[in-house]
Design an enzyme around this catalytic site. Structure first.
Site, PDB file in Angstrom:
ATOM      1  N   GLU A 112       0.826  -1.207   0.000  1.00 34.81           N
ATOM      2  CA  GLU A 112       0.000   0.000   0.000  1.00 34.81           C
ATOM      3  C   GLU A 112       0.862   1.259   0.000  1.00 34.81           C
ATOM      4  O   GLU A 112       0.536   2.244  -0.671  1.00 34.81           O
ATOM      5  CB  GLU A 112      -0.950  -0.005   1.208  1.00 34.81           C
ATOM      6  CG  GLU A 112      -1.955  -1.145   1.200  1.00 34.81           C
ATOM      7  CD  GLU A 112      -2.774  -1.227  -0.089  1.00 34.81           C
ATOM      8  OE1 GLU A 112      -2.957  -0.182  -0.751  1.00 34.81           O
ATOM      9  OE2 GLU A 112      -3.212  -2.327  -0.439  1.00 34.81           O
TER      10      GLU A 112
ATOM     11  N   GLU B 167      -0.735  -2.754  -9.965  1.00 34.42           N
ATOM     12  CA  GLU B 167      -0.699  -3.749  -8.901  1.00 34.42           C
ATOM     13  C   GLU B 167       0.597  -4.555  -8.956  1.00 34.42           C
ATOM     14  O   GLU B 167       1.213  -4.838  -7.922  1.00 34.42           O
ATOM     15  CB  GLU B 167      -1.911  -4.691  -9.005  1.00 34.42           C
ATOM     16  CG  GLU B 167      -3.240  -4.050  -8.639  1.00 34.42           C
ATOM     17  CD  GLU B 167      -3.251  -3.475  -7.234  1.00 34.42           C
ATOM     18  OE1 GLU B 167      -2.681  -4.096  -6.307  1.00 34.42           O
ATOM     19  OE2 GLU B 167      -3.826  -2.388  -7.066  1.00 34.42           O
TER      20      GLU B 167
END
Length: 288
Positions: free
Chosen positions: A131, A207
């Protein structure tokens, strides 16, 4: 590149709203929707992160509330040369996490209570490193604005569907040659598809990059790989409360993974978890 994508997304939102206003209200409708789009663009840039956090009932925590969590985030932020983000917890048993904020100085990471119970501290560290990688790459602004734009597009489509069903809108004599069928197709079919394609175009490559960078920050890609496998398992068992297609791309694992079907697979906002794990395993081998 993310700044350019942000401008394109906000311009897309403006154009879409003006087209809707023109279809249903002519020139006056288009003007009204232009004003509304300007207000929404302003809100999307400055407040979309707070809106998303509020949607999921996330509450900010301090070291007194979650010492281990704050300690891990602080250590990783220091390794990544990032300002300390705000830390939020979502009260749900389904493990997942996301990051948000318009820039690293105004960033936040949010995790569920479920992920804190399901993962070991080293696995949780891998997730939080992922994150923070999004924060470092400045993905969080574009990600949160995508959620806002996709949400608006979906809302417009839903309103248009009810409008078409009950015959509201402009009459056939005042449609400037655009038939009701064209309006129906544009707003009921193409608008939701556009929302999905926006997510699809933004999410998959970032991602992979966040996984790789997260593995580097944490120093242990295999722990992130194990965390992804666990989160994926739980995502197939139950759906995260309040999860929507408009915000699903923000999470480390798609919270709607349990919603199976051809269309869900075709327009998935995330790469295959197996592929992500394989890349992390390859990264770990090169780090030895």
């Amino acid at each position: 590149m993310n700044n350019l994508k942000t401008v394109v997304l906000l311009a897309t939102l403006t154009g879409l709203l003006m087209a809707v206003g023109s279809l249903f209200g002519g020139r006056s409708g288009m003007t009204m929707m232009f004003v509304i789009s300007m207000l929404m663009n302003f809100a999307s840039y400055w407040y979309s992160d707070k809106i998303v956090l509020s949607m999921y009932g996330a509450r900010e925590v301090t070291v007194n509330d979650a010492a281990d969590l704050i300690r891990i985030v602080a250590g990783l932020a220091q390794k990544a040369n990032l300002p300390m983000p705000k830390v939020y917890i979502m009260d749900t048993d389904v493990p997942n996490a996301f990051a948000t904020g318009r820039d690293p100085e105004h960033s936040a990471v949010a995790v569920t209570t479920g992920i804190m119970r399901a993962l070991s501290l080293s696995e949780l560290e891998g997730v939080l490193a992922h994150e923070l990688a999004h924060v470092k790459h400045r993905d969080t602004l574009i990600s949160t604005i995508v959620a806002s734009v996709a949400g608006v597009i979906t809302m417009i489509a839903n309103i248009a569907q009810w409008t078409a069903m009950f015959g509201f809108g402009r009459s056939d004599d005042d449609n400037n040659g655009i038939s009701g069928i064209v309006e129906f197709v544009f707003l009921i079919v193409l608008a939701p598809l556009a929302a999905t394609l926006i997510q699809l175009g933004i999410s998959r490559s970032r991602e992979y990059l966040a996984d790789e960078t997260g593995g580097t920050i944490s120093g242990n890609p295999l722990e992130l790989a194990k965390a992804l496998e666990k989160i994926e398992y739980f995502a197939h068992q139950s759906v995260l409360p309040e999860a929507t297609p408009a915000t699903s791309h923000m999470f480390i694992i798609n919270p709607l993974s349990g919603t199976r079907g051809f269309m869900m697979n075709l327009f998935s906002t995330h790469p295959s978890t197996k592929q992500r794990i394989a890349r992390l395993e390859e990264q770990a081998r090169h780090m030895k």
